[in-house]
Every structure is written in structure tokens, then in C-alpha cells.
Design a protein around this motif. Structure first.
Motif, mmCIF file in Angstrom:
data_model
loop_
_atom_site.group_PDB
_atom_site.id
_atom_site.type_symbol
_atom_site.label_atom_id
_atom_site.label_comp_id
_atom_site.label_asym_id
_atom_site.label_seq_id
_atom_site.Cartn_x
_atom_site.Cartn_y
_atom_site.Cartn_z
ATOM 1 N N LYS A 293 45.307 49.301 45.471
ATOM 2 C CA LYS A 293 43.881 48.991 45.520
ATOM 3 C C LYS A 293 43.281 48.982 44.122
ATOM 4 O O LYS A 293 42.480 48.111 43.785
ATOM 5 C CB LYS A 293 43.134 50.001 46.386
ATOM 6 C CG LYS A 293 43.330 49.790 47.876
ATOM 7 C CD LYS A 293 42.576 50.848 48.656
ATOM 8 C CE LYS A 293 42.790 50.712 50.142
ATOM 9 N NZ LYS A 293 42.142 51.809 50.888
ATOM 10 N N GLU A 294 43.660 49.968 43.295
ATOM 11 C CA GLU A 294 43.131 50.036 41.931
ATOM 12 C C GLU A 294 43.516 48.797 41.147
ATOM 13 O O GLU A 294 42.713 48.238 40.425
ATOM 14 C CB GLU A 294 43.653 51.293 41.219
ATOM 15 C CG GLU A 294 42.977 52.559 41.664
ATOM 16 C CD GLU A 294 43.524 53.781 40.954
ATOM 17 O OE1 GLU A 294 43.962 53.658 39.791
ATOM 18 O OE2 GLU A 294 43.514 54.857 41.563
ATOM 19 N N ARG A 295 44.787 48.375 41.311
ATOM 20 C CA ARG A 295 45.224 47.171 40.609
ATOM 21 C C ARG A 295 44.495 45.947 41.123
ATOM 22 O O ARG A 295 44.098 45.085 40.354
ATOM 23 C CB ARG A 295 46.731 46.984 40.764
ATOM 24 C CG ARG A 295 47.456 47.679 39.659
ATOM 25 C CD ARG A 295 48.876 47.248 39.589
ATOM 26 N NE ARG A 295 49.644 48.347 40.146
ATOM 27 C CZ ARG A 295 50.641 48.218 40.977
ATOM 28 N NH1 ARG A 295 51.037 47.043 41.367
ATOM 29 N NH2 ARG A 295 51.280 49.262 41.425
ATOM 30 N N ASP B 88 46.542 53.480 47.261
ATOM 31 C CA ASP B 88 45.462 53.661 46.286
ATOM 32 C C ASP B 88 45.791 52.950 44.980
ATOM 33 O O ASP B 88 44.931 52.320 44.362
ATOM 34 C CB ASP B 88 45.195 55.143 46.029
ATOM 35 C CG ASP B 88 44.533 55.833 47.213
ATOM 36 O OD1 ASP B 88 44.053 55.128 48.128
ATOM 37 O OD2 ASP B 88 44.510 57.083 47.231
ATOM 38 N N ASP B 89 47.069 53.052 44.564
ATOM 39 C CA ASP B 89 47.513 52.405 43.336
ATOM 40 C C ASP B 89 47.364 50.883 43.456
ATOM 41 O O ASP B 89 46.865 50.227 42.551
ATOM 42 C CB ASP B 89 48.970 52.788 43.049
ATOM 43 C CG ASP B 89 49.456 52.259 41.724
ATOM 44 O OD1 ASP B 89 48.852 52.587 40.695
ATOM 45 O OD2 ASP B 89 50.454 51.508 41.720
ATOM 46 N N LYS C 32 41.529 45.898 42.508
ATOM 47 C CA LYS C 32 40.126 45.996 42.092
ATOM 48 C C LYS C 32 39.971 45.548 40.651
ATOM 49 O O LYS C 32 39.080 44.780 40.337
ATOM 50 C CB LYS C 32 39.635 47.431 42.252
ATOM 51 C CG LYS C 32 38.184 47.600 41.888
ATOM 52 C CD LYS C 32 37.749 49.034 42.038
ATOM 53 C CE LYS C 32 36.322 49.194 41.553
ATOM 54 N NZ LYS C 32 35.909 50.569 41.486
ATOM 55 N N SER C 33 40.877 46.004 39.775
ATOM 56 C CA SER C 33 40.757 45.611 38.367
ATOM 57 C C SER C 33 40.990 44.120 38.220
ATOM 58 O O SER C 33 40.357 43.462 37.421
ATOM 59 C CB SER C 33 41.710 46.408 37.484
ATOM 60 O OG SER C 33 43.049 46.101 37.786
#
Length: 164
Positions: free
Chosen positions: A145-147, A142-143, A149-150
Motif C-alpha cells: 500500500k505504501e508503495r 502495508d508495504d 500510495k507513493s
């Protein structure tokens, strides 16, 4: 020279023989991910919280016996891995919900069984360990993916600017 790299966001200095985090790394004000696993760290600098943009800190397979309280002053830190170290104590505040940490892994060390004030979770059975590993991997993915995505959002914004 390395301390001039203020825009660096990811540093991987794993599998070296560092006894401490290099000073130049502590000066990288935009650092978001630091992998200093598989080194010979015995402690972390008390001013590690100067890395206030840090989101991921990978410290596994070192020789750490404690974690500095300064870790609780890192608002963006969401993933902390300290497994395979020699931890004998962990600041209670790390267990509190007021920190931004989403996942802390302390596996395979003397402090593996930790009782937090509010969450009295004790890892005892192999099944529970497997579940913790799954949760860790999910939090880690998840971490990432968040990076990603940003980063993709920024890329998309830049492309939009070029089109207009």
C-alpha cells in the motif's frame, strides 16, 4: 545491458536456478523490491548493502545458511523473508530496533526459533505461528500500500503539472 537499467525499481527473478544474485541486479541503484525466491542461493554477496534503496527482499526457498551483516546497513529495508531456507544463524543486529526492518520472516528453517537480545520471542505453538503469518501478511500488504500510495502521489503530481 541489464546493468544500464538504473531506474528499475522492481526485479522478480524468482523460480530460476540462480546460485548467486546476478551482478547486474546489484548495480541497479534505484531497486526497491527484489524477489529472488525459489532459486539455489547458498549465500548473499557481502556488498548487498550497495542496494541502499531496497525496501523488500524476498529470499524464501533458497539454500541460505546465513545472512550477511551487511543487511543491517540497508536503511530502507523494511521487509525480509527468508523462510524455507537452511539458516543456522542470523546477525543479532537484525533483531535490534536500530534497523528499519518492520518484519522478518524466518519460518520453516533451523533458525526458526531465534532469540533476539531485546525481544526474546520464541515461536513454539501452531497458534503463535498462525499469528506470525497474519502479522507478516499485514506487514506485506502495508508495504504494498505504501508503495502504491507513493506511486499514486507521483502520478497525481504529474497530472497536476499537466493541468497547470
Amino acid at each position: 545491458m541489464l546493468s544500464n537499467l538504473k531506474q528499475v525499481t522492481v526485479v522478480d527473478v524468482s523460480a530460476n536456478k540462480f546460485h548467486s544474485i546476478p551482478i547486474c541486479v546489484l548495480r541497479m541503484s534505484n531497486l526497491q523490491c527484489l524477489d529472488i525466491s525459489s532459486n539455489n542461493l547458498k549465500d548473499l554477496p557481502e556488498d548487498i548493502d550497495r542496494l541502499d534503496q531496497l525496501q523488500t527482499l524476498l529470499l524464501q526457498k533458497n539454500k541460505l545458511t546465513y545472512l550477511p551483516r551487511a543487511l543491517v546497513n540497508m536503511p530502507k529495508l523494511s521487509l525480509l523473508v527468508v523462510s524455507g531456507d537452511d539458516l543456522v544463524e542470523v546477525p543479532t543486529a537484525i533483531c535490534e530496533s536500530t534497523t528499519g526492518l518492520k518484519f522478518v520472516s524466518l519460518r520453516s528453517g533451523p533458525a526458526e526459533t531465534i532469540v533476539c537480545e531485546d525481544t526474546e520471542e520464541i515461536i513454539e505453538s501452531e497458534r503463535e505461528r498462525e499469528q506470525v503469518e497474519k502479522e507478516f501478511m499485514k506487514a506485506y500488504i502495508d508495504d504494498l500500500k505504501e508503495r502504491g500510495k507513493s506511486g499514486a502521489d507521483k502520478l497525481g503530481d504529474n497530472q497536476k503539472k499537466q493541468i497547470t
